[in-house]
Motif scaffolding. Structure first.
Motif, PDB file in Angstrom:
ATOM      1  N   THR A 226      25.771  98.953  13.379  1.00 31.89           N
ATOM      2  CA  THR A 226      25.215  98.050  14.419  1.00 31.89           C
ATOM      3  C   THR A 226      25.244  98.658  15.681  1.00 31.89           C
ATOM      4  O   THR A 226      26.106  99.678  15.896  1.00 31.89           O
TER       5      THR A 226
ATOM      6  N   GLU B 147      21.552  92.205   5.374  1.00 28.70           N
ATOM      7  CA  GLU B 147      22.130  93.265   6.178  1.00 28.70           C
ATOM      8  C   GLU B 147      21.945  94.599   5.701  1.00 28.70           C
ATOM      9  O   GLU B 147      21.388  94.732   4.522  1.00 28.70           O
TER      10      GLU B 147
ATOM     11  N   GLN C 265      21.093  95.663  14.022  1.00 32.20           N
ATOM     12  CA  GLN C 265      21.192  96.806  12.796  1.00 32.20           C
ATOM     13  C   GLN C 265      20.435  97.992  13.072  1.00 32.20           C
ATOM     14  O   GLN C 265      19.343  98.037  13.413  1.00 32.20           O
TER      15      GLN C 265
END
Length: 478
Positions: free
Chosen positions: A20, A14, A37
């Protein structure tokens, strides 16, 4: 819901930003396909560092060993081809039939370059010193940054990554945000093929941040880009300033010439396919059509009739011929050019309207009849299903008009006259020429690229890819 994570040093991760953004289906705007992302330069730097650390060991593998990895990726991708085609179709609106074909092509590209691992990388050259051996070999650039567009979300990433990898480079890819989920599905195939950590990395996010960051990064040795001219020039300028190798494939305003002796049915069908498949969102799509005056009335009538018969609708429905524009902004661009064509006096003879407003970003395949080649719709790349149609008195007149743009990517002619074919080959200003075939068509084993403002004059695909992804070493041994 699927989320496109970054793939860095063999792990899914991540981003530190926590930001996002959703991707919606352009043919069904109520459907969220997934999210990607919006990464930052910290994420990019991690990916580049991983690629830099992995490059020495990857380079030292034999070409056949690297090829075995690509063969394995191809096998995995073949098992998942329907899943990948479905995601691609939902993300950018191309019909499922086309994304299936594109996915099959991506698999073939992987296998083609896997075989490149067993082909020669140099030559023996006679030396003036009879007691010496002189030869050339090729070495990888190192870390290659790959920046890809949304219109071919399977084929283009693979036709850049596969040669980069087989010739011994490591990769950091920044996919188009609109098709980030498709790229992740492809990267999952590489991950499951157990490529060494760091050999291939993926970072999603804004082009102005991640794409420009790749161009600026001192540890990225080469950059391969496909996209718009404005962004491409910025990438190239940045790479040039720091001495990195770069490859740009950009826009097109591709002409079709239909001579008086052409087979009318073949020419019409090829023009429609070249112009309207993928909703005209191809750099090689037919954009201008020059037709001999003797057959012009019949060609025009048949072209309009067939265009009006095309079924525009749901990309996933098996009978759909043309899907939506890939995004709201792309639809707006097409409508803006159509309005510009009307304002400048071109005659709208087919289409021109937005349709299925309640569902997505749909537009009718559109034809303008034109007499002034200086009009905007005849000069600028639209990247949508819009044709500018011209009547000409000769192939020579058609060639003169065809060359009267800043682009030079692809071009085609329909004729049975060998002399006209040879004149076309000699005089047309384009990198890809097609005779009695549509302008949009690229074979994976052949060099692809343009001239003028369409390209940095390098070539992709086939054996020509090795020219960009490697450097030559000349060795004198005594």
């Amino acid at each position: 819901m699927l989320t496109a994570l970054n793939y860095i040093n063999g792990k899914w991760s991540e981003t530190s930003t926590g930001n996002t953004k959703e991707n919606v289906n352009p043919g069904n705007v109520n459907e969220v396909v997934g999210s990607y992302q919006e990464s930052d330069l910290h994420d990019l730097n991690q990916a580049v560092e991983a690629a830099s650390k992995a490059k020495k060991a990857w380079k030292k593998l034999s070409g056949s060993n690297r090829g075995e990895y690509l063969y394995k990726v191809a096998d995995i991708m073949e098992e998942r081809s329907e899943e990948i085609a479905l995601i691609a179709s939902k993300e950018m609106g191309k019909t499922i039939a086309e994304t299936r074909g594109e996915t099959t092509r991506g698999i073939a590209i992987l296998r083609y370059y896997a075989g490149e691992g067993m082909r020669k990388v140099g030559d023996v050259i006679p030396s003036t010193d009879a007691s010496a051996l002189m030869f050339t070999t090729r070495v990888p650039l190192g870390v290659v940054g790959v920046i890809t567009p949304w219109n071919f979300p399977v084929a283009i990433p693979i036709w850049k990554m596969a040669p980069a990898l087989i010739y011994g480079n490591t990769v950091v890819i920044k996919p188009a945000s609109e098709t980030a989920l498709t790229c992740v599905k492809i990267l999952e195939c590489f991950d499951d093929a157990n490529l060494p950590a760091g050999v291939i990395n993926c970072v999603t996010g804004k082009g102005s941040v991640i794409g420009q960051g790749i161009a600026e990064h001192t540890k990225v040795n080469g950059i391969t880009f496909t996209g718009s001219n404005s962004v491409g020039k910025q990438i190239g300028h940045t790479a040039f300033e720091r001495g990195a190798k770069y490859q740009l494939e950009m826009g097109g305003k591709n002409p079709v010439i239909v001579a008086n002796d052409a087979d009318l049915n073949i020419a019409v069908e090829a023009t429609i396919s070249g112009a309207f498949k993928s909703t005209g969102q191809k750099c090689t799509a037919t954009s201008r059509v020059f037709v001999g005056s003797e057959i012009y009335p019949a060609f025009k009538e048949q072209l309009v009739k067939r265009t009006n018969e095309l079924l525009v609708g749901d990309s996933l429905a098996e009978g759909t011929w043309m899907g939506p524009c890939a995004s709201k902004s792309q639809l707006a661009t097409c409508l803006e050019y159509i309005n510009k064509g009307i304002e400048e006096g071109a005659e709208l003879i087919a289409g021109g309207n937005q349709i299925h407003h309640d569902k997505g970003y749909f537009i009718e395949p559109t034809i303008f009849e034109c007499t002034d080649h200086s009009q905007t719709i005849a000069q600028e790349e639209i990247f949508g299903p819009v044709i500018a149609l011209f009547k000409v008195e000769s192939v020579n007149e058609a060639l003169k008009l065809a060359n009267d743009v800043e682009y030079g990517l692809s071009a085609s002619i329909f004729t049975t006259n060998i002399s006209e074919m040879l004149t076309f080959v000699e005089d047309i200003e384009a990198g890809l020429l097609r005779i009695n075939a549509e302008s949009a068509g690229v074979e994976l084993q052949a060099p692809f690229g343009g001239v003028k403002q369409s390209s940095s004059h390098s070539r992709e695909q086939g054996e020509a890819a090795k020219e960009f992804f490697t450097s030559i070493k000349t060795v004198f041994l005594k």
